[in-house]
Design an enzyme around this catalytic site. Structure first.
Site, PDB file in Angstrom:
ATOM      1  N   GLU A  44      45.807  40.971  36.672  1.00  0.00           N
ATOM      2  CA  GLU A  44      46.134  41.564  35.393  1.00  0.00           C
ATOM      3  C   GLU A  44      47.572  42.081  35.505  1.00  0.00           C
ATOM      4  O   GLU A  44      47.893  42.803  36.454  1.00  0.00           O
ATOM      5  CB  GLU A  44      45.173  42.726  35.090  1.00  0.00           C
ATOM      6  CG  GLU A  44      45.446  43.305  33.725  1.00  0.00           C
ATOM      7  CD  GLU A  44      44.535  44.479  33.368  1.00  0.00           C
ATOM      8  OE1 GLU A  44      43.571  44.751  34.101  1.00  0.00           O
ATOM      9  OE2 GLU A  44      44.824  45.113  32.334  1.00  0.00           O
ATOM     10  N   ARG A 270      36.638  43.756  49.322  1.00  0.00           N
ATOM     11  CA  ARG A 270      38.054  44.005  49.094  1.00  0.00           C
ATOM     12  C   ARG A 270      38.673  44.579  50.362  1.00  0.00           C
ATOM     13  O   ARG A 270      37.981  45.079  51.244  1.00  0.00           O
ATOM     14  CB  ARG A 270      38.265  44.953  47.911  1.00  0.00           C
ATOM     15  CG  ARG A 270      37.689  46.334  48.089  1.00  0.00           C
ATOM     16  CD  ARG A 270      37.762  47.152  46.807  1.00  0.00           C
ATOM     17  NE  ARG A 270      39.123  47.483  46.424  1.00  0.00           N
ATOM     18  CZ  ARG A 270      39.709  47.091  45.276  1.00  0.00           C
ATOM     19  NH1 ARG A 270      39.060  46.376  44.408  1.00  0.00           N
ATOM     20  NH2 ARG A 270      40.925  47.452  45.001  1.00  0.00           N
ATOM     21  N   LYS A 280      45.984  49.615  41.883  1.00  0.00           N
ATOM     22  CA  LYS A 280      47.167  49.704  41.027  1.00  0.00           C
ATOM     23  C   LYS A 280      47.200  51.022  40.257  1.00  0.00           C
ATOM     24  O   LYS A 280      48.266  51.605  40.074  1.00  0.00           O
ATOM     25  CB  LYS A 280      47.188  48.526  40.054  1.00  0.00           C
ATOM     26  CG  LYS A 280      47.709  47.254  40.708  1.00  0.00           C
ATOM     27  CD  LYS A 280      47.796  46.130  39.714  1.00  0.00           C
ATOM     28  CE  LYS A 280      46.425  45.584  39.425  1.00  0.00           C
ATOM     29  NZ  LYS A 280      46.435  44.353  38.630  1.00  0.00           N
TER      30      LYS A 280
HETATM   31  P1  ATP Z   1      43.401  47.243  41.481  1.00  0.00           P
HETATM   32  O1  ATP Z   1      42.083  47.835  41.835  1.00  0.00           O
HETATM   33  O2  ATP Z   1      44.436  47.375  42.520  1.00  0.00           O
HETATM   34  O3  ATP Z   1      43.899  47.620  40.127  1.00  0.00           O
HETATM   35  P2  ATP Z   1      42.432  44.888  40.353  1.00  0.00           P
HETATM   36  O4  ATP Z   1      41.223  44.256  40.858  1.00  0.00           O
HETATM   37  O5  ATP Z   1      42.271  45.638  39.108  1.00  0.00           O
HETATM   38  O6  ATP Z   1      43.101  45.711  41.487  1.00  0.00           O
HETATM   39  P3  ATP Z   1      43.607  42.494  39.476  1.00  0.00           P
HETATM   40  O7  ATP Z   1      44.992  42.264  39.015  1.00  0.00           O
HETATM   41  O8  ATP Z   1      42.509  42.409  38.492  1.00  0.00           O
HETATM   42  O9  ATP Z   1      43.620  43.915  40.124  1.00  0.00           O
HETATM   43  O10 ATP Z   1      43.292  41.624  40.761  1.00  0.00           O
HETATM   44  C1  ATP Z   1      43.545  40.260  40.876  1.00  0.00           C
HETATM   45  C2  ATP Z   1      42.667  39.716  41.966  1.00  0.00           C
HETATM   46  O11 ATP Z   1      42.931  40.350  43.204  1.00  0.00           O
HETATM   47  C3  ATP Z   1      41.214  39.942  41.644  1.00  0.00           C
HETATM   48  O12 ATP Z   1      40.510  38.745  41.910  1.00  0.00           O
HETATM   49  C4  ATP Z   1      40.808  41.036  42.577  1.00  0.00           C
HETATM   50  O13 ATP Z   1      39.444  40.937  42.917  1.00  0.00           O
HETATM   51  C5  ATP Z   1      41.728  40.813  43.777  1.00  0.00           C
HETATM   52  N1  ATP Z   1      41.940  42.071  44.481  1.00  0.00           N
HETATM   53  C6  ATP Z   1      42.383  43.236  43.970  1.00  0.00           C
HETATM   54  N2  ATP Z   1      42.403  44.201  44.911  1.00  0.00           N
HETATM   55  C7  ATP Z   1      41.964  43.634  46.059  1.00  0.00           C
HETATM   56  C8  ATP Z   1      41.746  44.106  47.391  1.00  0.00           C
HETATM   57  N3  ATP Z   1      41.986  45.370  47.764  1.00  0.00           N
HETATM   58  N4  ATP Z   1      41.280  43.234  48.319  1.00  0.00           N
HETATM   59  C9  ATP Z   1      41.041  41.953  47.992  1.00  0.00           C
HETATM   60  N5  ATP Z   1      41.219  41.440  46.757  1.00  0.00           N
HETATM   61  C10 ATP Z   1      41.670  42.265  45.791  1.00  0.00           C
HETATM   62 MG    MG Z   2      41.000  44.192  37.753  1.00  0.00          MG
END
Ligand code: ATP
Ligand code: MG
Length: 574
Positions: A44, A270, A280
């Site tokens: 995102e 994760r 984020k």
């Molecule tokens: P955050 O929790 O940091 O905001 P998010 O999941 O909201 O992360 P996205 O931009 O939606 O952020 O993530 C893109 C991809 O990266 C998704 O498939 C998510 O599952 C993966 N991802 C995000 N954080 C991690 C992590 N700590 N370890 C592994 N994969 C991750």
């Molecule tokens: Mg997300």
């Protein structure tokens, strides 16, 4: 290197058996999607990528590479109030830097707004979605709890005609934010709370960074994600464990619409890393509240921060390989990333001389005004890396840590009366020290050198135990050196007492800026130049460097053998 909470056997297991690859192998065998393997990385654009995202990038792009498949870069941009083009550009730069290419396969969920809208109409016509006019608080109230079933909305039995009419008018912008939502008609008593008539669309009169004012309604994540996967003909949709409960809805949407063949979602753990936060939402707070110097602050776990600090994409990829893909959450030791960095740079970083905490050394029997040059190899084991000339003169800087007036046992560096080697130059013996009369602190060490030890070895076979790095004072280039420590004072910054949060455990000493001296060859290095300051650690030139005034970030130390010895001695005494 073991991750926390895992035995070495478990760790090895996690690296070897990636359960996702087993699923793909089995699908290939069964021919579920023919010989097709299609993944996607779906960020995102609401912040910069962090090292957790690197794990997901390596997994998705790595699978595409290894199975001759494809991996799409898809921006999951359905929440316009938090998203921006700046983030889109930053994400693209980071994925490329990690060494992966999406080619033509760049997509935006917002490209599918019309298709998603048509799918919503289809659900309404099937009697599987309805317009609900409860307010947000009421919707929450009606949802029930984990232990109690929910209540049906009074709007649940609106006719298909009325739903179509209201939904088209929502789309036409006739209603203010919050007046209605479109909900799936599933089961208000479902054990999985997510399945209790989830919201599919909400009204939001907010301009979108790509579609402008075209849409006053925006689809929710759970509706968008599965359909975007289906539209792009993704085969394996890989996400993190917190989406486990959403899988049922993912399946419901695709199956209700009868899409086939269709993607399936698989969840993996994760990445959590000690002494930092990977979210984020939290990283944004650090940036916006000025607790760090921007997204690319070298203390940040963002890819832009790691890059600026000097971590290499090679080291990060190795790190992602080593941690493996597991099904349960764990916490990985930050030291493992440093280990991967040292492994990478050990072979390819030039060895140079830099003194970060300078102490002046005067060689009293060296001719006043005299100087000479030594030819130093850039790498002791790799001649191909070449060499450069390093000037030597009567006054030098050595490291403060390399001199002790009262040396403890087994301290082999310089102290009064002791002889040591100046790397590649001469043997010197400490004859005297000059102290600051006010503080008593040693500000100069006076030595004599043995001209018969030129090059740093003695003709008579005499041995010395210590070797020091140095720079010639009059030739040295002043450099700003930024020494970093952990951003938080505790392993898990989220583990704080009630009433506190992660910002209360920020390490106030995470950045120390010191005026150092480096050898003349480093006067005008390019930002991003990696090197090893001999005996100190790996460093990288910062973008703040200007010609003649380099700025170096310490990426990580070499393991400090002295500290280790001191520790093991204390251990023995105890
Ligand atoms: P955050 O929790 O940091 O905001 P998010 O999941 O909201 O992360 P996205 O931009 O939606 O952020 O993530 C893109 C991809 O990266 C998704 O498939 C998510 O599952 C993966 N991802 C995000 N954080 C991690 C992590 N700590 N370890 C592994 N994969 C991750
Ligand atoms: Mg997300």
């Amino acid at each position: 290197m073991a991750t926390q909470g895992q035995t070495p056997v478990e760790e090895a297991e996690a690296v070897r058996s990636n359960f996702i690859r087993e699923i793909i192998d089995s699908d290939l065998e069964k021919g579920t999607y023919g010989d097709k393997v299609a993944t996607r990385f779906p960020p995102e654009p609401n912040g910069y990528l962090h090292i957790g995202h690197a794990k997901s990038i390596c997994l998705n792009f790595g699978i595409a590479r290894d199975y001759s498949g494809t991996c799409n870069l898809r921006f999951d941009d359905t929440n316009p109030s938090k998203e921006s083009i700046e983030y889109v550009e930053a994400i693209k730069k980071d994925v490329q830097w990690m060494g992966f290419s999406w080619g033509e396969r760049q997509f935006f969920a917002s490209d599918y707004f019309e298709q998603l809208y048509q799918y919503a109409i289809q659900l309404i016509k099937m009697g599987k979605a309805y317009v609900c006019s409860l307010g947000p608080d009421e919707i929450r109230e009606y949802r029930g709890t984990l232990t109690e079933p929910g209540k049906e909305s009074p709007f649940r039995n609106r006719s298909v005609e009325e739903n179509l009419d209201l939904f088209t008018r929502m789309r036409a912008g006739e209603f203010p934010d919050g007046e209605h939502v479109l909900r799936a008609k599933i089961d208000m008593a479902a054990a999985n709370v997510i399945m209790r008539d989830p919201t599919l669309y909400r009204i939001k009169h907010v301009a979108h960074h790509r579609t402008g004012d075209a849409w006053p309604i925006y689809p929710m994540y759970d509706f968008t994600h599965c359909l975007s996967d289906a539209i792009e003909e993704i085969t394996h949709s890989l996400c993190t464990l917190e989406f486990e409960n959403n899988r049922e809805l993912y399946d419901w949407v695709l199956d209700t619409l009868g899409l086939s063949p269709r993607p399936y979602q698989y969840e993996f753990a994760r990445l959590n890393l000690t002494y930092t936060v990977l979210s984020k939402r939290r990283l944004i707070q650090l940036v916006e509240e000025g607790l760090v110097n921007g997204w690319d602050d070298p203390r940040m776990p963002t890819l832009s921060g790691l890059r600026r600090r000097g971590y290499t994409p090679e080291a990060i990829r190795t790190f992602c390989d080593k941690i493996g893909i597991a099904k349960s959450d764990n916490m990985v030791d930050y030291a493992m990333l440093d280990f991967c960095l040292r492994e990478d740079l050990n072979d390819r970083a030039p060895r140079v001389m830099g003194v970060v905490k300078p102490l002046k050394m005067v060689i009293t029997n060296y001719p006043e005004g005299g100087e000479e040059e030594f030819e130093f190899p850039y790498h002791p084991e790799d001649e191909a890396m070449g060499s450069r000339k390093v000037p030597f003169s009567r006054e030098l800087y050595i490291e403060q840590d390399d001199f002790r007036e009262d040396p403890p046992r087994k301290y082999f560096r310089l102290s009064p009366g002791r002889e040591v080697r100046l790397r590649y130059a001469y043997y010197v013996t400490c004859e005297d020290v000059i102290k600051d009369p006010a503080t008593g602190e040693v500000i100069e060490v006076h030595c004599t050198y043995d001209p018969k030890t030129k090059g740093g070895w003695s003709e008579d076979g005499r041995k010395v135990k210590g070797t020091l790095h140095w720079v010639s004072a009059k030739h040295a280039v002043q450099a700003e050196v930024r020494l970093y420590d952990k951003l938080f004072t505790q392993e898990n910054p989220m583990d704080v007492p009630e009433g506190q949060d992660f910002k209360d455990v920020i390490n106030a000493e995470s950045l120390e800026v010191v005026p150092g001296y480096v050898e003349p060859s480093l006067a005008s290095v390019e930002p991003g130049y990696h090197c090893q300051f001999e005996r100190l650690g790996y460093y990288c030139a910062d973008p703040d460097s200007t010609p003649g005034k380099p700025v170096f970030n310490r990426i990580t130390t070499l393991r400090d053998t002295w500290a280790r010895k001191e520790r093991s001695q204390q251990g023995k005494k105890a």
